[in-house]
Design a protein around this motif. Structure first.
Motif, PDB file in Angstrom:
ATOM      1  N   SER A 143       1.220   7.405  -2.997  1.00 42.39           N
ATOM      2  CA  SER A 143       2.192   7.143  -4.058  1.00 42.39           C
ATOM      3  C   SER A 143       3.617   7.187  -3.511  1.00 42.39           C
ATOM      4  O   SER A 143       4.480   6.398  -3.924  1.00 42.39           O
ATOM      5  CB  SER A 143       2.030   8.155  -5.202  1.00 42.39           C
ATOM      6  OG  SER A 143       2.204   9.484  -4.736  1.00 42.39           O
ATOM      7  N   GLY A 144       3.855   8.074  -2.560  1.00 51.08           N
ATOM      8  CA  GLY A 144       5.186   8.156  -1.964  1.00 51.08           C
ATOM      9  C   GLY A 144       5.533   6.917  -1.161  1.00 51.08           C
ATOM     10  O   GLY A 144       6.640   6.383  -1.261  1.00 51.08           O
ATOM     11  N   ALA A 145       4.570   6.441  -0.367  1.00 49.15           N
ATOM     12  CA  ALA A 145       4.809   5.251   0.440  1.00 49.15           C
ATOM     13  C   ALA A 145       4.967   4.021  -0.447  1.00 49.15           C
ATOM     14  O   ALA A 145       5.821   3.161  -0.203  1.00 49.15           O
ATOM     15  CB  ALA A 145       3.674   5.053   1.432  1.00 49.15           C
ATOM     16  N   LEU A 146       4.135   3.920  -1.496  1.00 50.30           N
ATOM     17  CA  LEU A 146       4.235   2.781  -2.410  1.00 50.30           C
ATOM     18  C   LEU A 146       5.580   2.770  -3.131  1.00 50.30           C
ATOM     19  O   LEU A 146       6.166   1.705  -3.352  1.00 50.30           O
ATOM     20  CB  LEU A 146       3.086   2.819  -3.420  1.00 50.30           C
ATOM     21  CG  LEU A 146       1.714   2.412  -2.892  1.00 50.30           C
ATOM     22  CD1 LEU A 146       0.634   2.711  -3.925  1.00 50.30           C
ATOM     23  CD2 LEU A 146       1.692   0.931  -2.516  1.00 50.30           C
ATOM     24  N   ALA A 147       6.066   3.943  -3.483  1.00 47.28           N
ATOM     25  CA  ALA A 147       7.369   4.017  -4.146  1.00 47.28           C
ATOM     26  C   ALA A 147       8.475   3.524  -3.214  1.00 47.28           C
ATOM     27  O   ALA A 147       9.385   2.802  -3.634  1.00 47.28           O
ATOM     28  CB  ALA A 147       7.651   5.449  -4.588  1.00 47.28           C
ATOM     29  N   LEU A 148       8.380   3.890  -1.933  1.00 50.51           N
ATOM     30  CA  LEU A 148       9.377   3.437  -0.969  1.00 50.51           C
ATOM     31  C   LEU A 148       9.250   1.932  -0.702  1.00 50.51           C
ATOM     32  O   LEU A 148      10.242   1.260  -0.439  1.00 50.51           O
ATOM     33  CB  LEU A 148       9.221   4.214   0.338  1.00 50.51           C
ATOM     34  CG  LEU A 148       9.650   5.686   0.276  1.00 50.51           C
ATOM     35  CD1 LEU A 148       9.192   6.432   1.515  1.00 50.51           C
ATOM     36  CD2 LEU A 148      11.160   5.799   0.117  1.00 50.51           C
ATOM     37  N   ALA A 149       8.018   1.413  -0.777  1.00 48.38           N
ATOM     38  CA  ALA A 149       7.816  -0.026  -0.583  1.00 48.38           C
ATOM     39  C   ALA A 149       8.412  -0.821  -1.735  1.00 48.38           C
ATOM     40  O   ALA A 149       8.787  -1.992  -1.564  1.00 48.38           O
ATOM     41  CB  ALA A 149       6.327  -0.335  -0.442  1.00 48.38           C
ATOM     42  N   GLY A 150       8.469  -0.224  -2.916  1.00 48.60           N
ATOM     43  CA  GLY A 150       9.113  -0.872  -4.055  1.00 48.60           C
ATOM     44  C   GLY A 150       8.509  -2.207  -4.448  1.00 48.60           C
ATOM     45  O   GLY A 150       9.210  -3.123  -4.857  1.00 48.60           O
ATOM     46  N   GLY A 151       7.200  -2.335  -4.302  1.00 46.43           N
ATOM     47  CA  GLY A 151       6.544  -3.584  -4.647  1.00 46.43           C
ATOM     48  C   GLY A 151       6.400  -4.537  -3.478  1.00 46.43           C
ATOM     49  O   GLY A 151       5.728  -5.563  -3.588  1.00 46.43           O
ATOM     50  N   GLY A 152       7.018  -4.222  -2.339  1.00 46.60           N
ATOM     51  CA  GLY A 152       6.881  -5.045  -1.145  1.00 46.60           C
ATOM     52  C   GLY A 152       5.621  -4.685  -0.375  1.00 46.60           C
ATOM     53  O   GLY A 152       4.881  -3.766  -0.745  1.00 46.60           O
ATOM     54  N   ALA A 153       5.362  -5.406   0.712  1.00 45.94           N
ATOM     55  CA  ALA A 153       4.188  -5.141   1.541  1.00 45.94           C
ATOM     56  C   ALA A 153       4.294  -3.749   2.148  1.00 45.94           C
ATOM     57  O   ALA A 153       5.287  -3.414   2.795  1.00 45.94           O
ATOM     58  CB  ALA A 153       4.083  -6.194   2.639  1.00 45.94           C
ATOM     59  N   ILE A 154       3.281  -2.918   1.952  1.00 48.89           N
ATOM     60  CA  ILE A 154       3.307  -1.550   2.451  1.00 48.89           C
ATOM     61  C   ILE A 154       3.000  -1.530   3.943  1.00 48.89           C
ATOM     62  O   ILE A 154       2.123  -2.251   4.426  1.00 48.89           O
ATOM     63  CB  ILE A 154       2.333  -0.659   1.658  1.00 48.89           C
ATOM     64  CG1 ILE A 154       2.553   0.818   2.016  1.00 48.89           C
ATOM     65  CG2 ILE A 154       0.880  -1.070   1.866  1.00 48.89           C
ATOM     66  CD1 ILE A 154       1.832   1.780   1.090  1.00 48.89           C
ATOM     67  N   THR A 155       3.730  -0.721   4.682  1.00 46.10           N
ATOM     68  CA  THR A 155       3.560  -0.618   6.128  1.00 46.10           C
ATOM     69  C   THR A 155       3.538   0.851   6.534  1.00 46.10           C
ATOM     70  O   THR A 155       3.858   1.740   5.742  1.00 46.10           O
ATOM     71  CB  THR A 155       4.704  -1.316   6.885  1.00 46.10           C
ATOM     72  OG1 THR A 155       5.900  -0.539   6.731  1.00 46.10           O
ATOM     73  CG2 THR A 155       4.948  -2.738   6.364  1.00 46.10           C
ATOM     74  N   ARG A 156       3.196   1.085   7.802  1.00 44.59           N
ATOM     75  CA  ARG A 156       3.262   2.459   8.312  1.00 44.59           C
ATOM     76  C   ARG A 156       4.691   2.997   8.265  1.00 44.59           C
ATOM     77  O   ARG A 156       4.902   4.206   8.191  1.00 44.59           O
ATOM     78  CB  ARG A 156       2.719   2.525   9.741  1.00 44.59           C
ATOM     79  CG  ARG A 156       1.211   2.384   9.825  1.00 44.59           C
ATOM     80  CD  ARG A 156       0.696   2.676  11.224  1.00 44.59           C
ATOM     81  NE  ARG A 156       1.268   1.752  12.203  1.00 44.59           N
ATOM     82  CZ  ARG A 156       1.260   1.957  13.509  1.00 44.59           C
ATOM     83  NH1 ARG A 156       0.728   3.069  14.002  1.00 44.59           N
ATOM     84  NH2 ARG A 156       1.771   1.062  14.338  1.00 44.59           N
ATOM     85  N   GLY A 157       5.676   2.076   8.314  1.00 43.38           N
ATOM     86  CA  GLY A 157       7.061   2.506   8.213  1.00 43.38           C
ATOM     87  C   GLY A 157       7.356   3.225   6.907  1.00 43.38           C
ATOM     88  O   GLY A 157       8.154   4.165   6.872  1.00 43.38           O
ATOM     89  N   HIS A 158       6.699   2.802   5.829  1.00 40.44           N
ATOM     90  CA  HIS A 158       6.900   3.482   4.545  1.00 40.44           C
ATOM     91  C   HIS A 158       6.289   4.880   4.562  1.00 40.44           C
ATOM     92  O   HIS A 158       6.865   5.827   4.009  1.00 40.44           O
ATOM     93  CB  HIS A 158       6.299   2.639   3.415  1.00 40.44           C
ATOM     94  CG  HIS A 158       6.971   1.315   3.236  1.00 40.44           C
ATOM     95  ND1 HIS A 158       6.323   0.129   3.458  1.00 40.44           N
ATOM     96  CD2 HIS A 158       8.250   0.994   2.887  1.00 40.44           C
ATOM     97  CE1 HIS A 158       7.161  -0.867   3.226  1.00 40.44           C
ATOM     98  NE2 HIS A 158       8.328  -0.375   2.893  1.00 40.44           N
ATOM     99  N   PHE A 159       5.126   5.012   5.207  1.00 42.26           N
ATOM    100  CA  PHE A 159       4.551   6.353   5.362  1.00 42.26           C
ATOM    101  C   PHE A 159       5.462   7.229   6.221  1.00 42.26           C
ATOM    102  O   PHE A 159       5.633   8.422   5.940  1.00 42.26           O
ATOM    103  CB  PHE A 159       3.153   6.272   5.990  1.00 42.26           C
ATOM    104  CG  PHE A 159       2.077   5.874   5.027  1.00 42.26           C
ATOM    105  CD1 PHE A 159       1.526   6.805   4.151  1.00 42.26           C
ATOM    106  CD2 PHE A 159       1.619   4.569   4.982  1.00 42.26           C
ATOM    107  CE1 PHE A 159       0.531   6.441   3.245  1.00 42.26           C
ATOM    108  CE2 PHE A 159       0.626   4.195   4.081  1.00 42.26           C
ATOM    109  CZ  PHE A 159       0.085   5.131   3.211  1.00 42.26           C
ATOM    110  N   ALA A 160       6.045   6.642   7.255  1.00 41.44           N
ATOM    111  CA  ALA A 160       6.944   7.404   8.118  1.00 41.44           C
ATOM    112  C   ALA A 160       8.146   7.921   7.332  1.00 41.44           C
ATOM    113  O   ALA A 160       8.525   9.093   7.457  1.00 41.44           O
ATOM    114  CB  ALA A 160       7.405   6.528   9.286  1.00 41.44           C
TER     115      ALA A 160
END
Length: 291
Positions: free
Chosen positions: A131-148
């Motif tokens: 949920s944290g990574a998806l929130a940072l992705a903001g609807g864009g393609a999720i990447t390991r960068g968002h998890f980072a």
């Protein structure tokens, strides 16, 4: 060091950049405005497995009457010999049904991997990673960068390099092997959409000279068109060596910052020039500039 050739003097070409449509921090509008500030004349937006940033960027160029030519692009993740290799598509048709179906498959793989990463982090007592990574992705393609970025926000590391080294690199807690398409499949999808394929940042895969030449040879054999030769930040002599490989394998040469966010060492248009002994991708394939 080889001096910049006249073909790089103006306009500045930056053919690798990212927006919030994937793991960049700037909106498409903010990215094109920054590109103009940095004297970039031709910009390719190449988000990970999506072209969603292209149209908003073009709308901003028209809205503000910016002196900037936009190339529609994408960066596709592939798997070769157990290495994740990125292929940039330049001059693609964002509406091409073959490409759009292909990118949807890529994003399905991306989401499946994200769920597995989150499960591994959960077992390591780091909850709410998905949920944290998806929130940072903001609807864009999720990447390991968002998890980072999520892990940094949780105090697990101080910077991106540290968090990848400790959590997301091969063999670490949050690492999940990718299940991407092949290089040939990526090239075929790009070609179906009218684009040209570029081997992205070949010096950043940690390959020996022998294995790097094997990669470039394979890329060329399955229909690849060009390879990135110039970036903002490169090891000494890397640009010269990559230019030689481009010649050896009859590939055009590209250049790009791989810009994700403002920082001192990677900037749009910075230090982007090609050695004089290569053929620029925009010269060999001028059609890529037709949006």
């Amino acid at each position: 060091m080889t001096e910049p050739s006249p073909l790089n003097a103006w306009p500045i070409y930056d053919l690798h950049s990212h927006t919030q449509a994937s793991d960049g921090l700037l909106t498409p509008e903010a990215l094109v405005l920054r590109a103009v500030e940095q004297r970039v004349g031709v910009l390719a937006i190449t988000d990970h497995d999506t072209t969603d940033g292209v149209r908003p960027a073009q709308a901003a160029i028209e809205k503000f009457q910016l002196p900037l030519r936009l190339i529609a692009g994408v960066e596709i993740s592939t798997l070769w010999e157990n290495h994740e290799i990125h292929i940039v598509g330049l001059g693609v048709d964002c509406d091409n049904p073959v490409l759009t179906a292909f990118l949807q498959q890529q994003n399905d793989r991306r989401m499946a991997r994200a769920r597995l990463i989150a499960e591994r982090l959960e077992k390591a007592h780091i909850p709410d990673a998905l949920s944290g990574a998806l929130a940072l992705a903001g609807g864009g393609a999720i990447t390991r960068g968002h998890f980072a970025r999520f892990l940094i926000s949780q105090g697990k590391a101080d910077n991106m390099a540290q968090v990848f080294k400790n959590y997301l690199a091969r063999g670490k807690t949050g690492y999940v092997p990718p299940q991407w398409c092949t290089i040939k499949q990526a090239i075929d999808a790009i070609h179906h959409s009218g684009g040209r394929s570029v081997l992205a940042h070949p010096g950043r895969y940690g390959l020996s000279a022998k294995w790097l030449k094997r990669l470039i040879a394979h890329f060329s054999e399955v229909g690849g068109d060009a390879m990135e030769v110039a970036q903002c930040q490169q090891a000494p002599n890397e640009r010269t060596q990559l230019a030689r490989y481009a010649q050896d394998y009859q590939l055009a040469a590209s250049q790009g910052s791989d810009f994700h966010q403002p920082c001192p060492w990677i900037e749009l248009g910075k230090k982007l020039w090609l050695p004089a002994n290569v053929e620029a991708v925009w010269q060999r394939f001028p059609e890529i500039e037709q949006v």
